[in-house]
Design a protein around this motif. Structure first.
Motif, PDB file in Angstrom:
ATOM      1  N   UNK A 206      64.060  20.699  20.856  1.00 16.62           N
ATOM      2  CA  UNK A 206      63.943  20.423  22.292  1.00 16.62           C
ATOM      3  C   UNK A 206      64.707  21.484  23.084  1.00 16.62           C
ATOM      4  N   UNK A 207      64.036  22.129  24.001  1.00 12.59           N
ATOM      5  CA  UNK A 207      64.703  23.158  24.796  1.00 12.59           C
ATOM      6  C   UNK A 207      63.941  23.378  26.098  1.00 12.59           C
ATOM      7  N   UNK A 208      64.652  23.801  27.104  1.00 18.72           N
ATOM      8  CA  UNK A 208      64.032  24.149  28.376  1.00 18.72           C
ATOM      9  C   UNK A 208      64.245  25.620  28.727  1.00 18.72           C
ATOM     10  N   UNK A 209      65.057  26.308  27.912  1.00 19.51           N
ATOM     11  CA  UNK A 209      65.356  27.718  28.174  1.00 19.51           C
ATOM     12  C   UNK A 209      65.109  28.542  26.921  1.00 19.51           C
ATOM     13  N   UNK A 210      64.335  29.601  27.082  1.00 21.90           N
ATOM     14  CA  UNK A 210      64.062  30.540  25.995  1.00 21.90           C
ATOM     15  C   UNK A 210      64.428  31.939  26.475  1.00 21.90           C
ATOM     16  N   UNK A 211      65.150  32.678  25.641  1.00 19.59           N
ATOM     17  CA  UNK A 211      65.524  34.054  25.968  1.00 19.59           C
ATOM     18  C   UNK A 211      64.957  34.960  24.890  1.00 19.59           C
ATOM     19  N   UNK A 212      64.096  35.888  25.277  1.00 16.52           N
ATOM     20  CA  UNK A 212      63.489  36.819  24.328  1.00 16.52           C
ATOM     21  C   UNK A 212      64.341  38.088  24.256  1.00 16.52           C
ATOM     22  N   UNK A 213      64.936  38.299  23.096  1.00 24.66           N
ATOM     23  CA  UNK A 213      65.778  39.472  22.869  1.00 24.66           C
ATOM     24  C   UNK A 213      65.349  40.140  21.553  1.00 24.66           C
ATOM     25  N   UNK A 214      64.059  40.244  21.359  1.00 26.30           N
ATOM     26  CA  UNK A 214      63.514  40.715  20.087  1.00 26.30           C
ATOM     27  C   UNK A 214      63.299  42.219  20.038  1.00 26.30           C
ATOM     28  N   UNK A 215      63.896  42.958  20.955  1.00 28.43           N
ATOM     29  CA  UNK A 215      63.802  44.403  20.914  1.00 28.43           C
ATOM     30  C   UNK A 215      62.363  44.894  20.974  1.00 28.43           C
ATOM     31  N   UNK A 216      62.016  45.798  20.066  1.00 29.58           N
ATOM     32  CA  UNK A 216      60.670  46.377  20.051  1.00 29.58           C
ATOM     33  C   UNK A 216      59.600  45.341  19.732  1.00 29.58           C
ATOM     34  N   UNK A 217      60.008  44.190  19.202  1.00 33.28           N
ATOM     35  CA  UNK A 217      59.058  43.134  18.845  1.00 33.28           C
ATOM     36  C   UNK A 217      58.914  42.081  19.956  1.00 33.28           C
ATOM     37  N   UNK A 218      59.505  42.319  21.111  1.00 29.52           N
ATOM     38  CA  UNK A 218      59.481  41.329  22.194  1.00 29.52           C
ATOM     39  C   UNK A 218      58.071  41.018  22.670  1.00 29.52           C
ATOM     40  N   UNK A 219      57.232  42.046  22.756  1.00 34.00           N
ATOM     41  CA  UNK A 219      55.855  41.842  23.212  1.00 34.00           C
ATOM     42  C   UNK A 219      55.126  40.873  22.292  1.00 34.00           C
ATOM     43  N   UNK A 220      55.281  41.048  20.987  1.00 41.04           N
ATOM     44  CA  UNK A 220      54.602  40.180  20.023  1.00 41.04           C
ATOM     45  C   UNK A 220      55.136  38.751  20.080  1.00 41.04           C
ATOM     46  N   UNK A 221      56.437  38.601  20.275  1.00 48.35           N
ATOM     47  CA  UNK A 221      57.034  37.268  20.376  1.00 48.35           C
ATOM     48  C   UNK A 221      56.459  36.524  21.573  1.00 48.35           C
ATOM     49  N   UNK A 222      56.383  37.199  22.700  1.00 46.20           N
ATOM     50  CA  UNK A 222      55.846  36.572  23.910  1.00 46.20           C
ATOM     51  C   UNK A 222      54.383  36.188  23.713  1.00 46.20           C
ATOM     52  N   UNK A 223      53.603  37.078  23.137  1.00 41.39           N
ATOM     53  CA  UNK A 223      52.169  36.811  22.943  1.00 41.39           C
ATOM     54  C   UNK A 223      51.939  35.625  22.010  1.00 41.39           C
ATOM     55  N   UNK A 224      52.801  35.465  21.023  1.00 38.94           N
ATOM     56  CA  UNK A 224      52.672  34.338  20.097  1.00 38.94           C
ATOM     57  C   UNK A 224      52.945  33.013  20.791  1.00 38.94           C
ATOM     58  N   UNK A 225      53.963  32.980  21.621  1.00 38.56           N
ATOM     59  CA  UNK A 225      54.358  31.731  22.274  1.00 38.56           C
ATOM     60  C   UNK A 225      53.466  31.367  23.458  1.00 38.56           C
ATOM     61  N   UNK A 226      52.883  32.358  24.087  1.00 42.37           N
ATOM     62  CA  UNK A 226      52.079  32.113  25.280  1.00 42.37           C
ATOM     63  C   UNK A 226      50.695  32.756  25.119  1.00 42.37           C
ATOM     64  N   UNK A 227      49.912  32.252  24.177  1.00 41.89           N
ATOM     65  CA  UNK A 227      48.626  32.883  23.847  1.00 41.89           C
ATOM     66  C   UNK A 227      47.598  32.831  24.968  1.00 41.89           C
TER      67      UNK A 227
END
Length: 417
Positions: A206-227
């Motif tokens: 359970x969470x209401x806050x997500x922080x993406x700090x995945x460096x060069x992989x940040x784009x892929x992380x975002x695309x996976x979570x918000x398809x």
């Protein structure tokens, strides 16, 4: 209190968790990273050079804040012993006078970070390191002011920050990856699903806050979570090879006998070969790091650890030859203790992105709670300055997420949509 989930446990992610834990229960903070080995990219393979005032106006306050945070942390936690924190002197080695201009996008055309330096004076006797061999006609110029540059071992620093987080109670999920988010009846972010990549078990946090700090992989992380989102994070990758070698004992003994070993040195070579500007950093303990061969076309691997199989022997040999030619002389060979290929996150502007991702970018049917009650945030794109700006980034991101006053003006580093 709802959890805060940080996606990416490199030095930016661990720094953010470290500062968050000072103002909220550490057990409510989750660090998630899919790599089987932590710090297997830039957080562990970068040069570890720190600068206070080598930045453009947009990131100047962040750079200065971070430099001061590095000093404070080193004083507090014995950084000199634990991660090789030491003052440094920056020197430009070139066949001709350099152009005095400030740049952030140094890496695009193989230019040197020396262009962004604040100083500029011919090196006095004893300032250059004893192991530096000058060619005929070479100009050696001090390009940093006293007390404005320093050196660390980035892997040791990253490991220290992670240990501080874990000791405080921050929850580490590793190796694991975020595979989806869930929303509540109001379409607001309510939880995130984390998959353990070894056991294949899945856990909803359970969470209401997500922080993406995945460096060069940040784009892929975002695309996976918000398809369902058509928005792409403006982060790309820049591959870079590096070597760490041991300074020959004979030269080290000579320097110590003559009393010339005082602090570390950063050597920026310019104007020798088009597209190749080597950077050489001496570290505490007699290790010397060299990099400067970068590529924006090298494909980003799925995991940071997969970069080991892509190391170019030609690139390594070129770095090795530079080390022998400029630093050690023809009579010495180099003892290589580590070869590396890492992927830095870069942006078109050359400055990092720090801020909240607008709900409109998350796709239809997804929103977040207002203010400090929630949100999806991004901290990435630091390019060659990830280690230098790490602590300042972590501090500012923690303040931003928690709704506190910011220690630096990062308004011009917000995501532009």
């Amino acid at each position: 209190m709802s959890a805060t989930v940080i996606l990416g446990a490199g030095i930016i992610g661990t720094s953010t968790a470290y500062y968050l834990s000072k103002h909220q229960p550490a057990s409510s903070i989750h660090l998630v990273d899919p790599s089987p080995e932590l710090f297997a990219s830039a957080s562990g393979f970068a040069g570890g050079f720190l600068a206070k005032d080598w930045f453009s106006a947009a990131s100047a306050e962040l750079g200065a804040l971070s430099f001061d945070e590095h000093r404070r942390l080193a004083e507090k936690d014995d950084g000199a012993r634990r991660w090789g924190y030491a003052r440094s002197t920056s020197i430009s080695l070139s066949p001709a006078a350099r152009s005095k201009k400030r740049v952030d996008v140094w890496c695009r055309d193989g230019a040197s970070r020396a262009e962004a330096a604040s100083g500029g004076a011919e090196a006095e006797a004893g300032v250059a390191p004893p192991w530096l061999r000058r060619g005929e006609g070479d100009a050696v110029e001090v390009i940093s002011d006293e007390g404005t540059v320093a050196q660390v071992d980035p892997l040791q620093l990253s490991q220290h920050l992670l240990q501080k987080c874990v000791d405080a109670g921050v929850r580490l999920h590793h190796p694991a990856k975020a595979i989806s988010i869930q929303t509540d009846l109001r379409d607001s972010l309510a939880s995130i699903c984390i998959a353990d990549t070894q056991s294949s078990t899945e856990t909803d946090i359970p969470c209401t806050t997500v922080i993406i700090t995945a460096g060069a992989w940040s784009l892929q992380v975002f695309a996976t979570l918000f398809p369902s989102s058509s928005f792409q994070l403006p982060i790309s990758s820049l591959a870079g090879h590096s070597l760490v070698v041991v300074e020959p004992p004979r030269r080290r003994a000579t320097a110590e006998r003559e009393g010339s070993r005082d602090g570390c040195h950063a050597i920026f070579m310019t104007g020798r070969q088009p597209g190749y500007s080597p950077e050489i950093f001496s570290r505490v303990g007699g290790h010397i790091y060299i990099a400067g061969l970068n590529s924006a076309t090298e494909p980003l691997p799925g995991l940071a650890t997969e970069a080991k199989g892509r190391i170019s022997r030609a690139a390594i040999e070129r770095l090795r030859n530079t080390m022998k030619e400029v630093l050690l002389g023809e009579e010495d060979d180099v003892e290589v203790i580590r070869e590396g290929l890492c992927f830095r996150p870069v942006t078109e502007s050359g400055t990092p992105i720090l801020g909240r991702i607008p709900d409109a970018c998350l796709g239809p049917g997804v929103s977040t709670r207002a203010g400090s009650e929630g949100g999806v945030y991004l901290a990435a794109g630091h390019g060659p300055w990830g280690i230098s700006m790490s602590l300042g980034t972590g501090k500012v991101m923690a303040e931003m997420v928690q709704g506190r006053a910011l220690s630096a003006d990062v308004s011009r580093l917000a995501l532009k949509v």
